[in-house]
Structure formats: C-alpha cells, structure tokens
Write a protein that holds these residues in place. Structure first.
Motif, PDB file in Angstrom:
ATOM      1  N   SER A  78       0.823  -1.214   0.000  1.00 23.27           N
ATOM      2  CA  SER A  78       0.000   0.000   0.000  1.00 23.27           C
ATOM      3  C   SER A  78       0.858   1.265   0.000  1.00 23.27           C
ATOM      4  O   SER A  78       0.350   2.360  -0.202  1.00 23.27           O
ATOM      5  N   GLY A  79       2.171   1.104   0.255  1.00 20.90           N
ATOM      6  CA  GLY A  79       3.060   2.248   0.386  1.00 20.90           C
ATOM      7  C   GLY A  79       3.145   2.758   1.813  1.00 20.90           C
ATOM      8  O   GLY A  79       3.959   3.617   2.132  1.00 20.90           O
ATOM      9  N   ARG A  80       2.310   2.213   2.676  1.00 21.47           N
ATOM     10  CA  ARG A  80       2.339   2.587   4.093  1.00 21.47           C
ATOM     11  C   ARG A  80       3.246   1.642   4.867  1.00 21.47           C
ATOM     12  O   ARG A  80       3.507   0.526   4.455  1.00 21.47           O
ATOM     13  N   SER A  81       3.704   2.103   6.024  1.00 20.84           N
ATOM     14  CA  SER A  81       4.674   1.326   6.788  1.00 20.84           C
ATOM     15  C   SER A  81       4.023   0.261   7.670  1.00 20.84           C
ATOM     16  O   SER A  81       2.850   0.351   8.033  1.00 20.84           O
ATOM     17  N   ILE A  82       4.833  -0.732   7.997  1.00 23.60           N
ATOM     18  CA  ILE A  82       4.467  -1.776   8.953  1.00 23.60           C
ATOM     19  C   ILE A  82       5.645  -1.887   9.903  1.00 23.60           C
ATOM     20  O   ILE A  82       6.783  -2.111   9.473  1.00 23.60           O
ATOM     21  N   GLU A  83       5.382  -1.699  11.193  1.00 25.11           N
ATOM     22  CA  GLU A  83       6.439  -1.805  12.205  1.00 25.11           C
ATOM     23  C   GLU A  83       6.335  -3.154  12.896  1.00 25.11           C
ATOM     24  O   GLU A  83       5.329  -3.463  13.530  1.00 25.11           O
ATOM     25  N   PHE A  84       7.384  -3.957  12.769  1.00 21.91           N
ATOM     26  CA  PHE A  84       7.448  -5.283  13.378  1.00 21.91           C
ATOM     27  C   PHE A  84       8.244  -5.202  14.673  1.00 21.91           C
ATOM     28  O   PHE A  84       9.287  -4.571  14.725  1.00 21.91           O
TER      29      PHE A  84
END
Length: 134
Positions: free
Chosen positions: A65-71
């Motif tokens: 989506s171009g949005r971030s994911i913080e793991f």
C-alpha cells in the motif's frame, strides 16, 4: 477472554483481551521471508485491547500500500511477536504461533494467494475461505 503470546525465549510477551477482529493467512513474499516459512498468520486485535511487556527491537518496512508496517521482535531470540500496520492504525497483529494456545485461533481469510506455494492447501472455516488481497 485473555490470550497470552510470547517469543521463543519468553523475553517479549503480549496480552490480548477479547476476541480477535480477524485472523488472516498471508502468502506474500515479505511474510514468507519474515517467517522463513510458506506463509505468515496474523491475529488482529483492537489496539486498545493489547499490552506488550519486555524488551523488543523494531523493523519497519513499506507494504504494498506504500504505508509502513512496524514489526516488534525479541532482541534475544529474534522471534517476531507482533506488528502494527499503518494502514490499520487501530489494530495490532500478533503472530499466531506465539500464542499459548494457537489451535484455538482459526484463520478466516487467505491473502496474496498468487504467491501461495503450490503444495500449500488450507481448509479455512470449513472450506469457506475468502481469498483476496488485503
């Protein structure tokens, strides 16, 4: 209901209250790389119903989506325990395998099927699988 999840060594843990919002199997290449397996399974809870404890490190990447994911993962054993997708700011995803009783959590959808390994067969909710992109 309260559910407990933790990393392999027990340093990083999370407690989730109530029922999950949804449980999703993901076959995307990034989940395959993150888990070292054929897919990942995310158990989504409302953010305000989740509490983490213990030390953690983070890794952030961009999703499709171009949005971030913080793991968030354990600095001692490296297990990814939970993550926060920017495109769903109100939710926290917890790795299914980290729960004390993972068999009580049944996925209801499968996403990124185009990347599914040909030998993987899933029987989600008695065969009523929703296969779609997230």
């Amino acid at each position: 209901m309260k559910r407990e999840a933790s990393c392999s060594c027990g340093t990083l843990s999370i407690t989730a209250k109530g029922e999950p919002v949804k449980i999703s199997v993901c076959h995307c290449r990034e989940c395959q790389r993150r888990t070292g397996s054929a897919f990942g399974v995310a158990v989504f809870f409302d953010k305000e119903r989740v509490a983490a404890s213990g030390a953690s490190n983070s890794y952030t990447r961009s999703g499709d989506s171009g949005r971030s994911i913080e793991f968030r993962f354990c600095p001692a054993c490296g297990s990814t325990v939970f993550w926060m997708p920017e495109f769903r700011e109100d939710l926290v995803a917890v790795a299914l395998g980290c729960f004390d009783e993972p068999s009580s959590l049944v996925p209801e959808q499968s996403v990124y099927e185009e990347n599914r390994m040909g030998w993987v067969g899933l029987d989600l909710l008695g065969g009523d699988c929703q296969s779609r992109k997230p």
